[in-house]
Design a protein around this motif. Sequence first.
Motif, PDB file in Angstrom:
ATOM      1  N   ASN A  54      35.042  42.275  28.781  1.00  0.00           N
ATOM      2  CA  ASN A  54      33.326  42.351  27.976  1.00  0.00           C
ATOM      3  C   ASN A  54      32.702  43.029  27.743  1.00  0.00           C
ATOM      4  OD1 ASN A  54      31.859  41.532  26.098  1.00  0.00           O
ATOM      5  ND2 ASN A  54      31.215  39.325  26.977  1.00  0.00           N
ATOM      6  N   ARG A  55      33.428  44.392  27.356  1.00  0.00           N
ATOM      7  CA  ARG A  55      32.742  45.396  27.357  1.00  0.00           C
ATOM      8  C   ARG A  55      31.846  46.098  26.357  1.00  0.00           C
ATOM      9  NH1 ARG A  55      35.773  50.730  24.358  1.00  0.00           N
ATOM     10  NH2 ARG A  55      35.502  49.639  22.876  1.00  0.00           N
ATOM     11  N   PRO A  56      30.809  45.057  25.449  1.00  0.00           N
ATOM     12  CA  PRO A  56      29.220  44.927  25.330  1.00  0.00           C
ATOM     13  C   PRO A  56      27.933  44.982  26.471  1.00  0.00           C
ATOM     14  CG  PRO A  56      30.806  44.409  23.820  1.00  0.00           C
ATOM     15  CD  PRO A  56      31.857  44.154  25.041  1.00  0.00           C
ATOM     16  N   ARG A  57      29.375  44.038  27.698  1.00  0.00           N
ATOM     17  CA  ARG A  57      27.644  43.262  28.494  1.00  0.00           C
ATOM     18  C   ARG A  57      27.335  44.698  29.620  1.00  0.00           C
ATOM     19  NH1 ARG A  57      26.955  38.123  29.817  1.00  0.00           N
ATOM     20  NH2 ARG A  57      26.864  38.470  32.233  1.00  0.00           N
ATOM     21  N   ASN A  58      28.603  46.130  29.186  1.00  0.00           N
ATOM     22  CA  ASN A  58      28.337  46.630  30.309  1.00  0.00           C
ATOM     23  C   ASN A  58      28.183  46.975  31.642  1.00  0.00           C
ATOM     24  OD1 ASN A  58      27.623  48.957  27.988  1.00  0.00           O
ATOM     25  ND2 ASN A  58      25.454  47.817  27.434  1.00  0.00           N
ATOM     26  N   ILE A  59      27.454  46.549  33.164  1.00  0.00           N
ATOM     27  CA  ILE A  59      27.511  46.410  34.012  1.00  0.00           C
ATOM     28  C   ILE A  59      27.333  45.483  34.284  1.00  0.00           C
ATOM     29  CG2 ILE A  59      24.672  46.484  34.296  1.00  0.00           C
ATOM     30  CD1 ILE A  59      27.961  47.870  36.877  1.00  0.00           C
ATOM     31  N   LEU A  60      27.558  44.441  33.162  1.00  0.00           N
ATOM     32  CA  LEU A  60      26.913  42.890  33.801  1.00  0.00           C
ATOM     33  C   LEU A  60      29.207  42.612  33.458  1.00  0.00           C
ATOM     34  CD1 LEU A  60      24.440  41.778  32.336  1.00  0.00           C
ATOM     35  CD2 LEU A  60      24.810  42.109  35.055  1.00  0.00           C
ATOM     36  N   GLY A  61      29.413  43.002  32.516  1.00  0.00           N
ATOM     37  CA  GLY A  61      31.160  43.051  32.056  1.00  0.00           C
ATOM     38  C   GLY A  61      31.407  43.939  32.702  1.00  0.00           C
ATOM     39  N   ILE A  62      30.856  44.446  33.709  1.00  0.00           N
ATOM     40  CA  ILE A  62      32.465  45.112  35.113  1.00  0.00           C
ATOM     41  C   ILE A  62      32.166  44.092  36.509  1.00  0.00           C
ATOM     42  CG2 ILE A  62      32.581  46.519  37.102  1.00  0.00           C
ATOM     43  CD1 ILE A  62      31.675  48.583  34.601  1.00  0.00           C
ATOM     44  N   GLN A  63      31.080  43.685  36.331  1.00  0.00           N
ATOM     45  CA  GLN A  63      30.178  42.312  37.551  1.00  0.00           C
ATOM     46  C   GLN A  63      31.167  41.063  37.317  1.00  0.00           C
ATOM     47  OE1 GLN A  63      26.539  41.952  37.552  1.00  0.00           O
ATOM     48  NE2 GLN A  63      25.706  43.433  39.116  1.00  0.00           N
ATOM     49  N   ASP A  64      31.165  40.631  36.171  1.00  0.00           N
ATOM     50  CA  ASP A  64      32.312  39.617  35.957  1.00  0.00           C
ATOM     51  C   ASP A  64      33.959  39.857  36.131  1.00  0.00           C
ATOM     52  OD1 ASP A  64      29.976  38.331  35.184  1.00  0.00           O
ATOM     53  OD2 ASP A  64      30.555  39.183  32.980  1.00  0.00           O
ATOM     54  N   LEU A  65      34.047  41.441  35.779  1.00  0.00           N
ATOM     55  CA  LEU A  65      35.765  41.193  35.513  1.00  0.00           C
ATOM     56  C   LEU A  65      35.850  41.269  37.388  1.00  0.00           C
ATOM     57  CD1 LEU A  65      38.362  42.356  34.513  1.00  0.00           C
ATOM     58  CD2 LEU A  65      37.220  44.741  34.740  1.00  0.00           C
ATOM     59  N   TYR A  66      35.087  42.078  38.111  1.00  0.00           N
ATOM     60  CA  TYR A  66      35.527  42.103  39.600  1.00  0.00           C
ATOM     61  C   TYR A  66      35.056  40.719  40.252  1.00  0.00           C
ATOM     62  CZ  TYR A  66      35.156  42.330  44.793  1.00  0.00           C
ATOM     63  OH  TYR A  66      35.309  42.822  45.575  1.00  0.00           O
ATOM     64  N   LYS A  67      34.986  39.892  39.632  1.00  0.00           N
ATOM     65  CA  LYS A  67      34.858  38.289  39.430  1.00  0.00           C
ATOM     66  C   LYS A  67      36.069  37.123  39.661  1.00  0.00           C
ATOM     67  CE  LYS A  67      30.018  37.789  39.864  1.00  0.00           C
ATOM     68  NZ  LYS A  67      28.599  36.594  39.375  1.00  0.00           N
ATOM     69  N   ASP A  68      36.774  37.625  37.932  1.00  0.00           N
ATOM     70  CA  ASP A  68      37.778  37.494  37.609  1.00  0.00           C
ATOM     71  C   ASP A  68      39.421  37.500  38.438  1.00  0.00           C
ATOM     72  OD1 ASP A  68      36.101  35.933  36.113  1.00  0.00           O
ATOM     73  OD2 ASP A  68      36.952  37.101  33.841  1.00  0.00           O
ATOM     74  N   LEU A  69      39.245  39.431  38.546  1.00  0.00           N
ATOM     75  CA  LEU A  69      40.270  39.683  39.354  1.00  0.00           C
ATOM     76  C   LEU A  69      40.360  39.782  40.502  1.00  0.00           C
ATOM     77  CD1 LEU A  69      40.047  43.678  38.161  1.00  0.00           C
ATOM     78  CD2 LEU A  69      41.578  41.753  37.103  1.00  0.00           C
ATOM     79  N   SER A  70      38.993  39.387  41.493  1.00  0.00           N
ATOM     80  CA  SER A  70      38.704  38.703  42.622  1.00  0.00           C
ATOM     81  C   SER A  70      39.450  37.193  43.156  1.00  0.00           C
ATOM     82  CB  SER A  70      37.893  38.403  43.315  1.00  0.00           C
ATOM     83  OG  SER A  70      37.237  39.827  43.242  1.00  0.00           O
ATOM     84  N   ARG A  71      40.111  36.191  42.017  1.00  0.00           N
ATOM     85  CA  ARG A  71      40.657  35.370  41.853  1.00  0.00           C
ATOM     86  C   ARG A  71      42.736  35.818  41.556  1.00  0.00           C
ATOM     87  NH1 ARG A  71      36.876  34.353  37.143  1.00  0.00           N
ATOM     88  NH2 ARG A  71      35.346  33.012  38.304  1.00  0.00           N
ATOM     89  N   GLU A  72      43.162  36.531  41.747  1.00  0.00           N
ATOM     90  CA  GLU A  72      44.178  36.385  42.194  1.00  0.00           C
ATOM     91  C   GLU A  72      44.625  37.821  43.351  1.00  0.00           C
ATOM     92  OE1 GLU A  72      48.699  35.919  41.410  1.00  0.00           O
ATOM     93  OE2 GLU A  72      46.185  35.003  41.301  1.00  0.00           O
ATOM     94  N   HIS A  73      45.357  37.595  44.131  1.00  0.00           N
ATOM     95  CA  HIS A  73      45.390  38.593  44.756  1.00  0.00           C
ATOM     96  C   HIS A  73      46.606  39.375  44.459  1.00  0.00           C
ATOM     97  CE1 HIS A  73      46.885  40.793  48.621  1.00  0.00           C
ATOM     98  NE2 HIS A  73      48.062  40.650  48.251  1.00  0.00           N
TER      99      HIS A  73
END
Length: 352
Positions: free
Chosen positions: A70-89
Motif C-alpha cells: 500500500n504505497r500511499p501509506r509510505n513508511i507504514l505501508g513498508i511496515q505492513d509489507l514486512y509483516k506480510d512477507l514475514s508470514r511466509e518463508h
Amino acid sequence: MDTPTFKILPSSPSILIILMGSIGDVARGLCLVSQIKNNLPESRVTWLVEPTCSEVVRLHPQIYNMVVFNRPRNILGIQDLYKDLSREHFDIALDLQRHLKSGFFSFLSGAKRRIGFNRRNSGEFNWIFNNEHIPYVNDELDLPKVHHYLKFTEYLGLPEPAFLDFGFSCLDEKSHLPNTVAKISKPFIALVMGSSWESKDWFFEGYYGLVKYILSSMKWPVVLLGDGSQVSSATKLCQKLGSHELINVVGKTSISELVAVLKAASAGVGPDSGPGHLAAAVETPYVALFGPTSPKRAAPYNCEHLVVQSGVSCVSCYKKKCPDLDRICMRRISVESVQKKLTLALGKTTSA
C-alpha cells in the motif's frame, strides 16, 4: 554466482515474484506463474503487487498468495509489507521490476536466493539487494519483455515453454461482462481510447475515422474502453457518431470487467497499453498502434504481426511527452493502415 541451479531446487519451493506495475508488465509476467507451476506443481507462488494491479494478479488461479504494498501509506505501508512477507518463508525471490524499491523488497523478503536482472540491465542500484542475477542481455530493446521475464525461469533450469499460459484460460468472461456489453448479440471490436503516456495516444480524428468505418462498412459493434482520462473523448465520439452499436464503457469498468470484455471481443485496437497486453493474454488479437515505444520490445504477445507504426525517424524515442513535434509518430498513423491490420486480425479469428 549466476549459474542455473535447477537441481538444488526444493521439490515444493516457496517463490516470491515481485512485479508491482504497470498493468501491461504484470499481464506479461503472469506467464511465469504457469511456467513454474507446470514444472514444479508443489511450489507455492506469492506475488507482490501494488493496489492498482492487484485485481489482475487475483485472476490467476495458480497464485498461492498475493501481498499488496500500500504505497500511499509510505513508511507504514513498508511496515505492513514486512509483516506480510514475514508470514511466509521464501526460498526464492524473483525481482522482475529492477528498481530500488523492488530490490529493497526482495531483500526484505528474507529469501535465501534473491534473483534479479543483470547489473547492466537494471537501474537505481537494484542489483545490490539481490544475490543472484540472470545473464546480461545485449541490445535489450530488441528482446520482447515477456521473453526477458522468461530468462528468470530459464535461469532456474526450467525448460523453455512450448506456449505461454497467462492464467486466463478458465476465466468465464460472461459472468464478468458489464450489462451493456453482455447484451451484444454478435461479434464486436474492443477499442482502447488511450494509454498512460500522452505521447502514445492516437488522435481523435483517427478514432473517429476507424469507428465510422467499422460501424458503417464492416457492420460490427464497437465497445470503447479506457480510464477516466478518456471519458471526454469517448463521449464526444459517441455524440458525433450517434450509433446504438457504439457502446461506451470508458471509465466504468473494473479490471476483471476489462479483461472479460477483451476476452469476449473478436479483436482489439488501441495504443501500446496495458489493455493491449491483457488482450494478448486472453488470446484476443490486438492491433497495437506504436509511436514512442519499440514494438520489438513491447508488442503484445503473438500480435507482433498486427503492429502499426509510422515511418517517421523519431519513433521509439521513449519520451512520455512529445518534444514539440505534436506527436507526429502517432499523427502519421493512418486510418487505412489500421483498417488493414484489423482485417488481418479478424481473418485469423474467423478462420480459427
